[in-house]
Design a protein around this motif. Structure first.
Motif, PDB file in Angstrom:
ATOM      1  N   LEU A  80     -27.158  18.767  29.625  1.00 38.65           N
ATOM      2  CA  LEU A  80     -27.308  17.476  28.957  1.00 38.65           C
ATOM      3  C   LEU A  80     -25.939  16.937  28.606  1.00 38.65           C
ATOM      4  CD1 LEU A  80     -29.204  15.372  27.543  1.00 38.65           C
ATOM      5  CD2 LEU A  80     -28.993  16.781  25.480  1.00 38.65           C
ATOM      6  N   VAL A  81     -25.686  15.680  28.982  1.00 35.71           N
ATOM      7  CA  VAL A  81     -24.449  15.005  28.613  1.00 35.71           C
ATOM      8  C   VAL A  81     -24.706  14.150  27.382  1.00 35.71           C
ATOM      9  CG1 VAL A  81     -22.749  13.266  29.301  1.00 35.71           C
ATOM     10  CG2 VAL A  81     -23.508  15.000  30.951  1.00 35.71           C
ATOM     11  N   VAL A  82     -23.899  14.347  26.340  1.00 40.93           N
ATOM     12  CA  VAL A  82     -24.044  13.603  25.085  1.00 40.93           C
ATOM     13  C   VAL A  82     -22.806  12.738  24.886  1.00 40.93           C
ATOM     14  CG1 VAL A  82     -24.261  13.757  22.578  1.00 40.93           C
ATOM     15  CG2 VAL A  82     -25.506  15.368  24.039  1.00 40.93           C
ATOM     16  N   GLY A  83     -23.036  11.453  24.658  1.00 37.30           N
ATOM     17  CA  GLY A  83     -21.921  10.537  24.457  1.00 37.30           C
ATOM     18  C   GLY A  83     -22.064   9.734  23.184  1.00 37.30           C
ATOM     19  N   VAL A  84     -20.961   9.551  22.481  1.00 37.77           N
ATOM     20  CA  VAL A  84     -20.913   8.689  21.300  1.00 37.77           C
ATOM     21  C   VAL A  84     -20.074   7.476  21.671  1.00 37.77           C
ATOM     22  CG1 VAL A  84     -20.190   8.461  18.894  1.00 37.77           C
ATOM     23  CG2 VAL A  84     -21.189  10.611  19.695  1.00 37.77           C
ATOM     24  N   LEU A  85     -20.668   6.304  21.539  1.00 39.64           N
ATOM     25  CA  LEU A  85     -20.004   5.055  21.899  1.00 39.64           C
ATOM     26  C   LEU A  85     -19.758   4.223  20.648  1.00 39.64           C
ATOM     27  CD1 LEU A  85     -22.397   3.992  24.844  1.00 39.64           C
ATOM     28  CD2 LEU A  85     -20.603   5.744  24.854  1.00 39.64           C
ATOM     29  N   GLY A  86     -18.941   3.190  20.797  1.00 44.09           N
ATOM     30  CA  GLY A  86     -18.812   2.186  19.744  1.00 44.09           C
ATOM     31  C   GLY A  86     -17.825   2.544  18.656  1.00 44.09           C
ATOM     32  N   CYS A  87     -18.116   2.030  17.463  1.00 49.97           N
ATOM     33  CA  CYS A  87     -17.124   2.042  16.382  1.00 49.97           C
ATOM     34  C   CYS A  87     -16.829   3.437  15.846  1.00 49.97           C
ATOM     35  CB  CYS A  87     -17.591   1.123  15.252  1.00 49.97           C
ATOM     36  SG  CYS A  87     -17.584  -0.629  15.695  1.00 49.97           S
TER      37      CYS A  87
END
Length: 444
Positions: A80-87
């Motif tokens: 599983l690839v987990v990404g945090v985007l944004g501020c």
């Protein structure tokens, strides 16, 4: 590198925070769909889970960490690839990479074009058994995603980001450090996007920016832009958020007051009613100047609905200074207000210069007092509509019952009615007679 997956990969995208984040998620959806990714609402089926985050609001911040904690068990069971985007990715990159080892990708608001490459690299690293973090958190002076037409979920309202970033540097706010400096989009591109939105059947457009009314591109200012969008055939209503009290020239007030399709609603963030606190916050206006603006707005059109944001318990705020804010609410009598206790944000001016020294108990008491006052005022303001027949843009089912419909007035007040009494379809502009009201809702 070819970023397209060999077989379609499923992406689960969750959005936290403001309307700008909702718009950015639409951009992300478009960019990934171009590369062959498909989206799923079921995160149990997803190969990639992305969270588009907010660093401004404490609630959104807490939710992201809760979701990351929930994903730890899931990631142990499969790839599983987990990404945090944004501020949050922009502002807390060191914390997220050190404290959250399950995070594979961090991408700031100016780096979404790199997502396909970051995802492919993360998947290849996992296949090779490597612990590789994909980081794209550089701020841009130019990125506006001008050429990206967002993949919008069908509905009544569509968002258009007309500018990105902020130059205000309010001391409590992290936006200039997470979204960079102000840059405005080309007006022709915005108007063409609005025409496409109208052709797709959307009836309302909301123009977005961190400081939307400071928009400027060549000879175009925000008053010209919002008027041009409102003149597009097929669009029934145009809204905008969020403005700053310092940027309300007469031309913009006139557009809001008199153009039939520009909504009679202005969100006018106050933050504090005390001059010393306003100065510490770097809000660039005084209490007197703010109230003078309120008077100008209401002298042009008494039907304009005013709402606001307020922060209670900012650094060193005394009881007397809080009382200034309380009494200003009594004086202005907003229709509604978003009221927050002060929560220090990493990398802000306030975090460096002003100690967060008001006790949490005092902050909570002040928020409670403001909420109770505003609830009473909101109820009184809404009851002024009793017996009135109001134009309402139908949005869909009411949250509490599929037997009821819900829509918004021109002033952005929620209206609910029984479907059997008054049949309607989303996107219709209907007239409803108001018979009851609460602090948040009109009943028709």
């Amino acid at each position: 590198m070819n970023a397209k997956p060999a077989v379609p990969r499923q992406v689960h995208l969750e959005t936290f925070g403001c309307q700008m984040n909702e718009y950015d998620s639409e951009l992300v959806r478009t960019l990934l769909q171009r590369e062959g990714y498909v989206f799923t609402e079921d995160r149990e089926c997803a190969d990639i889970i992305l969270m588009n985050t907010c660093a401004i609001r404490e609630n959104a911040h807490t939710k992201v960490y809760t979701h990351l904690s929930d994903l730890k068990a899931l990631k142990k069971t499969r790839s599983l690839v987990v990404g945090v985007l944004g501020c949050m990715a922009q502002n807390l990159k060191e914390e997220l990479t050190k404290k959250e080892p399950l995070v594979d990708i961090l991408a700031g608001p100016d780096s979404y074009r790199q997502l396909p490459m970051l995802i492919v690299n993360a998947m290849r690293a996992q296949e090779a058994g490597e612990n590789l973090k994909g980081l794209a958190v550089d701020l841009s002076e130019y990125e506006t995603y001008e050429d990206i037409v967002p993949e919008r979920i069908p509905g009544v309202n569509a968002w258009i980001a007309v500018m990105r970033g902020c130059d205000n540097f309010c001391s409590f706010c992290v936006v200039p450090y997470t979204r960079g400096r102000e840059r405005s989009r080309d007006p022709e591109g915005i108007i063409e996007e609005a025409r496409q939105i109208a052709d797709q059947g959307f009836k309302q457009i909301t123009l977005l920016g961190q400081n939307v009314n400071s928009y400027r591109s060549g000879e175009w200012d925000f008053a010209q832009l919002i008027t041009a969008v409102a003149d597009i055939p097929g669009i029934e209503r145009v809204r905008f958020t969020s403005p700053h009290p310092k940027d309300f020239p007469p031309s913009l007030l006139e557009a809001v007051a008199f153009h039939p399709k520009i909504c009679k609603h202005i969100h006018l963030p106050l933050q504090s009613g005390n001059d010393r606190i306003l100065d510490m916050m770097n809000r660039t206006y005084t209490r007197r100047e703010y109230l003078a603006l309120v008077d100008r707005i209401r002298s042009m059109n008494r039907n304009i609905v005013l709402t606001t944001d307020i922060i209670a318990g900012f650094s060193s705020e005394t009881d007397a200074e809080f009382a200034d804010t309380y009494h200003l609410l009594e004086e202005v009598r907003y229709h509604s207000a978003f009221i927050f206790l002060y929560s220090e944000r990493t990398n802000t001016i306030a975090a460096r210069k002003f100690p967060d020294n008001v006790p949490e108990k005092v902050k909570s008491q002040r928020v409670t007092a403001l909420v109770e006052l505003q609830r009473r005022i909101s109820t009184e303001r809404n009851r002024e509509y009793l017996g009135a027949a109001l134009p309402v843009l139908v949005e869909g089912d009411a949250k509490k019952s599929p037997l009821q419909a819900m829509g918004k007035t021109d002033g952005n007040i929620t209206v609910i009615w029984n479907k059997t009494d008054q049949p309607s379809q989303p996107g219709q502009l209907v007239v409803r007679s108001i018979y009851d009201a609460s602090a948040s809702t009109l009943y028709a």
